[in-house]
Design a protein around this motif. Structure first.
Motif, PDB file in Angstrom:
ATOM      1  N   VAL A  95      43.773 -46.876  91.079  1.00 27.99           N
ATOM      2  CA  VAL A  95      44.898 -46.122  91.630  1.00 27.99           C
ATOM      3  C   VAL A  95      46.160 -46.612  90.941  1.00 27.99           C
ATOM      4  N   SER A 143      36.360 -43.435  89.303  1.00 31.39           N
ATOM      5  CA  SER A 143      37.389 -42.513  89.774  1.00 31.39           C
ATOM      6  C   SER A 143      38.759 -43.118  89.519  1.00 31.39           C
ATOM      7  N   VAL A 145      42.999 -42.303  89.887  1.00 29.24           N
ATOM      8  CA  VAL A 145      44.056 -41.463  90.442  1.00 29.24           C
ATOM      9  C   VAL A 145      45.386 -41.882  89.834  1.00 29.24           C
ATOM     10  N   SER A 189      42.047 -37.892  88.507  1.00 26.81           N
ATOM     11  CA  SER A 189      42.766 -37.036  89.443  1.00 26.81           C
ATOM     12  C   SER A 189      44.263 -37.301  89.361  1.00 26.81           C
ATOM     13  N   TYR A 190      45.013 -36.265  89.647  1.00 29.44           N
ATOM     14  CA  TYR A 190      46.477 -36.348  89.685  1.00 29.44           C
ATOM     15  C   TYR A 190      46.953 -35.910  91.066  1.00 29.44           C
ATOM     16  N   VAL A 191      47.795 -36.726  91.695  1.00 28.55           N
ATOM     17  CA  VAL A 191      48.336 -36.413  93.008  1.00 28.55           C
ATOM     18  C   VAL A 191      49.851 -36.293  92.905  1.00 28.55           C
ATOM     19  N   VAL A 228      46.081 -40.626  98.897  1.00 27.76           N
ATOM     20  CA  VAL A 228      45.668 -41.187  97.609  1.00 27.76           C
ATOM     21  C   VAL A 228      44.267 -41.783  97.709  1.00 27.76           C
ATOM     22  N   VAL A 231      41.705 -38.947  97.844  1.00 32.13           N
ATOM     23  CA  VAL A 231      41.460 -38.317  96.551  1.00 32.13           C
ATOM     24  C   VAL A 231      40.651 -39.234  95.648  1.00 32.13           C
ATOM     25  N   LEU A 232      40.866 -40.534  95.730  1.00 32.66           N
ATOM     26  CA  LEU A 232      40.076 -41.465  94.933  1.00 32.66           C
ATOM     27  C   LEU A 232      38.593 -41.323  95.267  1.00 32.66           C
ATOM     28  N   PRO A 235      37.373 -36.908  94.636  1.00 31.14           N
ATOM     29  CA  PRO A 235      38.293 -36.504  93.565  1.00 31.14           C
ATOM     30  C   PRO A 235      38.379 -34.997  93.348  1.00 31.14           C
TER      31      PRO A 235
END
Length: 326
Positions: A95, A143, A145, A189-191, A228, A231-232, A235
């Motif tokens: 992250v 994964s 982020v 992934s993009y947050v 966050v 999503v991690l 994803p």
């Protein structure tokens, strides 16, 4: 099986978190600790990192490694990742939350301050990816982020360095996603986060002017940390948070002249505190300021600012102005 879960029956998933001593990074680390993850915490200041580690251990993390690291330093990031692998023997998730802000018009910000924001937010993200991706690719799973901002999709006055850096983070996330599509078990992934109640606004660098504050509706750091972490473990390429994110982005793209005309006066009312003028200074942009590190910034929900806009406050009509925003 979650992407961060072990591929074998032994071992607890290990997650590396940057910017873990304050704000969203700290919130994400605490949430992952609650989920029983082993953690490697990176930030510049050793003292705040140790405090974060103690909190994570108390919440259930079975192992917490503290690695004071400035993500602007590519060699330091390489050493930190290598140390995590040496100690834990694995790395399952990453992250990247490390980020700083500087307020001021492009011509007002010293070059060194502008560059430091871009180096931390954008180049720091690239440094992290550069050194974690080879390991994740070798094990064919993991994964990652990258935490971005709504400002990575629009433009706001007096935030040139931050805006450029966050547009870059969004591009970097997409590039990493495209380059790693060959491995189904590896996720990038993009947050995109809205205004978050963190200390970043008072820790920011300033060319001089009104103090920044998050625009309404403001999320707590804890809420952002939960997203966050989610999503991690679940994803998706892009996640947009915040009720006004989509409307703002559409306005920027579809009605650019209207957006450009309104963004200055709106942000001067909603995203800056005219009652608190900040003198010129670096804040925590180039060096850690441990005394300012904490989970929340004490800004509240931003509803008062929104009501003030609707009611005109006592300042009368909104006038165009250059104002900071997260």
């Amino acid at each position: 099986m979650h992407p961060t879960a072990a591929s074998t029956s032994s071992g607890v998933p290990v997650v590396l978190v940057t910017g873990a001593s304050s704000g969203v990074g700290l919130a994400a680390a605490l949430e992952l600790a609650r989920r029983g993850r082993s953690l490697a915490l990176l930030a510049r200041g050793a003292g705040p990192l140790e405090c974060a580690a103690e909190q994570c251990r108390s919440l259930g993390s079975p192992s917490v490694t503290v690695l004071p690291t400035d993500v602007r330093d590519d060699d330091a990031v390489a050493r930190a990742v290598a140390e995590v692998l040496r100690r834990e023997g694995r790395l399952d998730g990453v992250v990247n939350c490390a980020g700083v802000v500087a307020y001021g018009r492009l011509e007002e910000l010293p070059a060194s301050l502008f560059d430091a924001v871009v180096e931390t937010n954008l180049l720091g993200s690239a440094h992290v990816l550069r050194h974690v991706l080879p390991h994740l690719r070798s094990q064919r799973r993991g994964s990652v982020v990258l935490v971005g901002s709504m400002i990575g999709h629009i433009a706001v006055p007096t935030m040139s360095a931050y805006t450029v850096s966050k547009w870059g983070v969004r591009a970097l996330a997409r590039q990493a996603l495209v380059e790693n599509r060959d491995l189904r078990g590896l996720h990038v992934s993009y947050v995109s986060l809205p205004g978050i109640d963190t200390p970043i606004y008072r820790q920011a660098g300033y060319a001089g002017g009104p103090a920044g504050q998050p625009p309404p509706v403001v999320w707590s750091a804890a809420k952002a940390g939960r997203l966050v972490a989610h999503v991690l473990e679940h994803p998706r390429p892009v996640t947009h948070a915040g009720a006004f994110d989509r409307v703002t982005r559409l306005g920027f793209v579809l009605l650019p002249r209207v957006f450009d005309a309104l963004v200055g006066p709106l942000f001067s009312r909603l995203a800056s505190d005219a009652s608190d003028t900040m003198p010129p200074g670096d804040g925590n942009v180039r060096h850690s300021v441990p005394s300012g590190n904490r989970l929340g910034g004490g800004h509240g929900s931003g509803v008062r600012a929104a009501l003030g806009l609707l009611g005109g406050r006592r300042r009368g009509r909104v006038q165009p102005d250059s104002a900071p925003q997260r």
